[in-house]
Design an enzyme around this catalytic site. Sequence first.
Site, PDB file in Angstrom:
ATOM      1  N   PRO A 107       9.845  -4.051  -0.241  1.00 28.60           N
ATOM      2  CA  PRO A 107      10.865  -4.139   0.955  1.00 28.60           C
ATOM      3  C   PRO A 107       9.951  -3.920   2.091  1.00 28.60           C
ATOM      4  CG  PRO A 107      10.548  -2.302  -0.877  1.00 28.60           C
ATOM      5  CD  PRO A 107       9.378  -2.902  -1.519  1.00 28.60           C
ATOM      6  N   ASP A 156      -2.200  -1.598  10.231  1.00 22.05           N
ATOM      7  CA  ASP A 156      -2.723  -1.317   8.655  1.00 22.05           C
ATOM      8  C   ASP A 156      -3.357  -2.753   8.461  1.00 22.05           C
ATOM      9  OD1 ASP A 156      -1.095   0.701   8.687  1.00 22.05           O
ATOM     10  OD2 ASP A 156       0.512   0.118   7.542  1.00 22.05           O
ATOM     11  N   LYS A 161       1.275  -1.342   0.186  1.00 20.23           N
ATOM     12  CA  LYS A 161       0.006   0.033   0.065  1.00 20.23           C
ATOM     13  C   LYS A 161       1.025   1.471  -0.269  1.00 20.23           C
ATOM     14  CE  LYS A 161       1.054   1.176   4.951  1.00 20.23           C
ATOM     15  NZ  LYS A 161       1.857   2.798   4.712  1.00 20.23           N
ATOM     16  N   THR A 165       0.580  -6.950   4.777  1.00 26.33           N
ATOM     17  CA  THR A 165      -0.602  -6.964   3.962  1.00 26.33           C
ATOM     18  C   THR A 165      -0.056  -8.866   4.101  1.00 26.33           C
ATOM     19  OG1 THR A 165      -1.313  -6.818   1.842  1.00 26.33           O
ATOM     20  CG2 THR A 165       1.646  -6.823   1.682  1.00 26.33           C
ATOM     21  N   GLY A 224       4.884  -4.575   4.518  1.00 28.78           N
ATOM     22  CA  GLY A 224       4.250  -5.367   4.080  1.00 28.78           C
ATOM     23  C   GLY A 224       4.253  -6.391   5.238  1.00 28.78           C
ATOM     24  N   GLY A 225       4.538  -6.223   5.987  1.00 29.24           N
ATOM     25  CA  GLY A 225       3.640  -7.138   6.790  1.00 29.24           C
ATOM     26  C   GLY A 225       2.580  -7.239   7.104  1.00 29.24           C
ATOM     27  N   SER A 257      10.255  -3.284   6.500  1.00 34.62           N
ATOM     28  CA  SER A 257      10.602  -1.825   6.954  1.00 34.62           C
ATOM     29  C   SER A 257      10.815  -0.722   6.082  1.00 34.62           C
ATOM     30  CB  SER A 257      11.916  -2.265   7.696  1.00 34.62           C
ATOM     31  OG  SER A 257      11.512  -3.050   8.736  1.00 34.62           O
ATOM     32  N   GLY A 282       7.180   1.319   5.045  1.00 30.32           N
ATOM     33  CA  GLY A 282       6.365   2.173   4.781  1.00 30.32           C
ATOM     34  C   GLY A 282       5.261   1.798   3.853  1.00 30.32           C
TER      35      GLY A 282
END
Length: 283
Positions: free
Chosen positions: A94, A136, A10, A104, A101-102, A96, A98
């Site tokens: 990528p 998120d 995102k 989603t 990633g984790g 950490s 912004g």
Amino acid sequence: MALIERAPAKINLSLDVLRKREDGLHDVEMVMTTIDLSDRIELKPLREDKIEISIESRYVPDDERNLAYKAAQAFKNKYGIQKGVHICIKKSIPVSAGLGGGSTDAAAVLRGLNRLWDLNVPMEELANLGATLGADVPFCIYGKTAIARGYGEKIERLTSPPPCWVILAKPNIGVSTWKVFNRIDTDELYHPNTVKVLEALSEGDFHKLCNYIGNSLEPITSSMHPEVFQIRRAMKSMGANGVLMSGSGPTVYGLVKQENKARRIYNGMRGFCAEVYLVRILG
Ligand code: ATP
């Protein structure tokens, strides 16, 4: 039978920190949209009642610290499932950065297990479960374009942005979201004009959107990592219509309508920054 879930990254079109609450969390308003840079999550049923993770990444753990593991554990606990799953994560987002990633990956695991074990849990309930894993995750359950309120758990769907190209540039640093939030001084904080961002989306006005995208955390991360400011300036001088840091950073993105211009900026940024991507909005 294995099952595949796509886990898109995102970007924040706006991120406003409204106040610090008594429980230590921050009330936020975040307009987010998904982009076509995705991790791939494969779920395989196991005979044994356990959760396994396989991932090829130097930066992400392959054990119970992985957010995908935590999501599977939370799902099993909540619905009393006594079955096992092997979760294979192929990372393209990528870490950490912004770009969520984790979060989603965790959301994709919740959606995927719902299918794998045929539970038919409504999305809203999955989002509530996701909120226990990270701010998120509820947005990532739905994807597309939405505004998240509360600490991120209240989601309202929005019209997608007009089709455009997104150039992402990530300096070679990882940013800890916790450290950035810890530096917030609510009296000094910059507040983006979220109302104008919402208007731009509902009017389908690309240039208005580019004028009003904004992020309360950008000045904080920039003061800790001047690279963010330098990348922002370079992207703007190359002609991106709107430029902003996503989430707590350090990735900076630029929005552009025309493909040839987007490619020119992408090539230019590659001379400037190690990790650069050219993607489209999925919204
Ligand atoms: P946010 O903007 O939501 O803070 P981010 O995109 O900045 O997230 P992530 O890529 O989610 O950051 O990584 C944050 C931390 O979470 C890293 O320290 C990473 O090791 C850890 N982590 C745990 N599980 C995962 C996962 N599946 N993918 C990426 N990072 C993970």
